[in-house]
Enzyme design. Sequence first.
Site, short mmCIF file in Angstrom:
data_model
loop_
_atom_site.label_atom_id
_atom_site.label_comp_id
_atom_site.label_asym_id
_atom_site.label_seq_id
_atom_site.Cartn_x
_atom_site.Cartn_y
_atom_site.Cartn_z
N HIS A 173 -27.71 79.38 98.23
CA HIS A 173 -27.75 79.50 99.69
C HIS A 173 -27.02 78.38 100.43
O HIS A 173 -26.99 78.40 101.65
CB HIS A 173 -29.20 79.54 100.18
CG HIS A 173 -29.87 80.85 99.98
ND1 HIS A 173 -29.74 81.91 100.85
CD2 HIS A 173 -30.68 81.30 98.99
CE1 HIS A 173 -30.45 82.94 100.43
NE2 HIS A 173 -31.02 82.60 99.29
N LYS A 231 -31.25 78.71 116.18
CA LYS A 231 -31.22 78.46 114.74
C LYS A 231 -31.80 77.07 114.51
O LYS A 231 -32.06 76.34 115.47
CB LYS A 231 -29.80 78.57 114.18
CG LYS A 231 -28.78 77.75 114.95
CD LYS A 231 -27.36 77.98 114.44
CE LYS A 231 -26.81 79.31 114.92
NZ LYS A 231 -26.55 80.24 113.84
N ARG A 232 -32.00 76.68 113.25
CA ARG A 232 -32.45 75.32 112.99
C ARG A 232 -31.46 74.32 113.58
O ARG A 232 -30.25 74.56 113.61
CB ARG A 232 -32.61 75.09 111.49
CG ARG A 232 -33.86 75.70 110.87
CD ARG A 232 -35.14 75.20 111.50
NE ARG A 232 -35.43 73.82 111.14
CZ ARG A 232 -36.35 73.46 110.24
NH1 ARG A 232 -37.05 74.36 109.59
NH2 ARG A 232 -36.56 72.18 109.99
N LYS A 279 -24.49 72.91 112.19
CA LYS A 279 -24.55 74.11 113.04
C LYS A 279 -23.97 73.83 114.44
O LYS A 279 -23.78 74.75 115.22
CB LYS A 279 -25.98 74.62 113.13
CG LYS A 279 -26.52 75.14 111.79
CD LYS A 279 -27.97 75.59 111.90
CE LYS A 279 -28.55 76.01 110.55
NZ LYS A 279 -28.03 77.29 110.05
N THR A 311 -27.85 85.00 109.36
CA THR A 311 -28.36 86.36 109.60
C THR A 311 -28.66 86.57 111.08
O THR A 311 -28.68 87.70 111.55
CB THR A 311 -29.63 86.64 108.77
OG1 THR A 311 -30.56 85.57 108.95
CG2 THR A 311 -29.31 86.79 107.30
N LYS A 326 -28.14 89.90 113.75
CA LYS A 326 -29.16 90.44 114.67
C LYS A 326 -28.61 90.53 116.09
O LYS A 326 -28.87 91.50 116.80
CB LYS A 326 -30.42 89.56 114.61
CG LYS A 326 -31.12 89.60 113.26
CD LYS A 326 -32.09 88.44 113.07
CE LYS A 326 -32.53 88.35 111.61
NZ LYS A 326 -33.27 87.12 111.32
#
Length: 863
Positions: free
Chosen positions: A379, A570-571, A576, A678, A682
Amino acid sequence: MNPLTDSDKRKGAISVRGIAEVENVANIKKTFNRHLHFTLVKDRNVATPRDFYLSLAHTVWDHLVSRWIRTQQFYYDQDPKRIYYLSMEFYMGRTLTNTMTNLGLTQAIDESLYQLGLELEELEEIEEDAGLGNGGLGRLAACFLDSMATLGLAAYGYGIRYDYGIFQQKIADGWQVEEPDDWLRFGNPWEKARPEYLLPVNFYGRVETARNGAKKWVDTQVIFAMPYDTPVPGYGNNNCNTLRLWTAKAPQSFNLHSFNSGEYISAVCDRNEAENISRVLYPNDNFFEGKELRLKQEYFLVASTLQDIIRRFKASKFGSTAHVRTDFTAFPDKVAIQLNDTHPSLAIPELMRVLVDIEGLKWEEAWDICVKTFAYTNHTILPEALERWPVATLQYCLPRHLEIIYDINQRFIHLVLEKFPGDMDRVRRMSLVEEDGDKRINMAYLCVVGSHAVNGVARIHSELIKSDVFRDFYAMWPEKFQNKTNGITPRRWLLLCNPNLSELITEKIGFDWVTDLFKLRGLESLQNDQNFLRELMKVKDQNKRKFAEYIDREFKIKVDPSSMFDIQVKRIHEYKRQLLNCLYVITQYNRIRDNPQGKHAPRTVMIGGKAAPGYHMAKLIIKLINSVGRVVNNDPIVGKRLRVVYLENYRVSLAEKIFPAADLSQQISTAGTEASGTGNMKFMLNGALTIGTMDGANVEMCEEMGRENMFVFGMSVDQVKELGQRGYKPREYYEKNGELRRCLDMIRDGAFSPENPALFQEIYNNLVNHDRFMLLADYEDYMRAQEEVSAAYMDTNKWAKMSLLNIAASGKFSSDRTIMEYAKDIWGVDPHGIKLPAPHEKPLSDEAAAAAVAAAGNKKGAK
């Protein structure tokens, strides 16, 4: 008044075609009242809203039980190959609405509650999220369980039943504050304890060697694993699989000396330490933290699970032979074990220990079974996220397993030298035992060596693990490596969370899309249908208004529903790049202030996510976002043209409100750092447009929808790599771009923290002098793409058409497709699953259910 239309086309207002039977409203009311009286011992006069929720949960549970029993009976009778999905995280969220949706009960229950004077949506909000995961990895596991049940695979999820899930996030003065998530304080109506399957798990001790060379692990500390089972219903097919979560229980025996010397209380209290193993989920995402408790959690999961798997194999029709010794040669034909990241990697030496030390198999035979049974999903390629356990910790906690890992490594190195004679540098690179500094075991390497299949979770990620992280292993075993692009379940992430859009889609293309998301391609023919595009935007507007009311109610911030809802959830992690988003907000703030009369598309920028409690920079980023928001939201010149909202305590149930309301999805990680994502899928499925880099699954999303329907910016993976090799100097970008320099200087000089001007100095220094994830290199192109976003949003018809084409192109990103690929390419089972007979018949009567329970008791070992 019609209650279904009155409640905004409730989640179940769409008729579920092909589901069992039209439910009897009177019977549901009767069952609901029966549970209120006899299960909860309340009447309507004293019952609380939580009592009503629990009565409803028990009513729905009644509809699950017969399906659950019958499914397990059917698996015993058919004896298919079973799939075991091992994960330290299952981020399930709420169960009630999802279960009603999959069983086709929503309409009847909505009508029943209406007649009882209750509101279904209010009862749904009472349920606690089952937050047994940090983010994408745990939520992916939950989506996979839904798809495996819907496809009819004989599958089981195995994890840990943490007393405390991912922490509750509070924002106090702009800072993240963690509070414990005591999700079980009111009980959990969706689980069934199975104390009859209590299993021992060993720790510590030492290894004895017999004269014949046999090994025995002795003088261990024993802790018991007790399973709790949660039913996982498939959509519309009467299948009901099982998620089995383990909780730690101390042995019953007391320390006799302590008891006799009057230290009874101490003896009892010592039990708590043993039970700490399942107390709390580690809240780190994409970080490895080598603590002994974490190692014990990982081994606790795999040791209990493998005992359960082997017991079920022995009790199956195949395993129940007249032989004194079980024949394990068919084990890989009946068992497939998927390792969700390296967290369950100790399953490999544990299975070897069981087969060699306990079952008496030869090493070569046991190893062949092991490799054919296990498959590994990677992952991440971030080096800080890869698990490397210190040898000293393994020696102390699991001495026999360390010996087995050494044996695996020795045999593996022999294979490497056979294929690459004399290449000792390659041996050093590939060894499972890392000798630099303190000796450590590379758990990702162990997974690759001990599995027959290794997969990444998006095409670009799978190529990166072949060319980077596992380059040497790919050269040795190219046939092991595969790609399985992630997916999401369309049941929760469209049918359940966005009923208005689901209704609109169904009116145009029928209902088959719920189990075949590729059917959404049928919407492409409507891209020039102005009436349909208006209806599509009307649905989005309704969702935005509903979410704006929620923001006002929960966060006390008023937002304009006609503004663009620009969302990044998101985290919180540097890779990110929430900071890049923050730089855009500051830039846009400056532009509006400099030119108030200019044409500025109104935006509400929403950012949400949790930071690992020990991740200082991530927590400082949250503080900066909130500080910028405070300045922007209170500026009279900026007004409603720009608002900033921090979405506190982001979780599954909040995500179900966010995705239907989003206009723009921010997926802006540095190319080559996000494995898949993911959340991006969505957003896409719910009609939001994406601004993103060519990273993770964004690449495949772009291919499916067409580049013209996505706002692409930033360097490619190759360009990032080239810039890094050339020597990246972020200060050069800072000095040559005036807008960027102005933003960073404002951060440095305390424009957003006047009470403490130096508060964000660290962020400035980090970006200007280091900038590991190259925000400054991508800033200019990001601003260009944002201008394209604003222009497109001002063109309502263009935006609506792009939104429609995003939805229509979402088919590939169903977890049903992902699981079918796992089934066919890795697990070796029919991707269409096995079908229960008479899938549309009514649930069992009470008498038939009792008979089924009795029959199941006769097959207890196969449960």
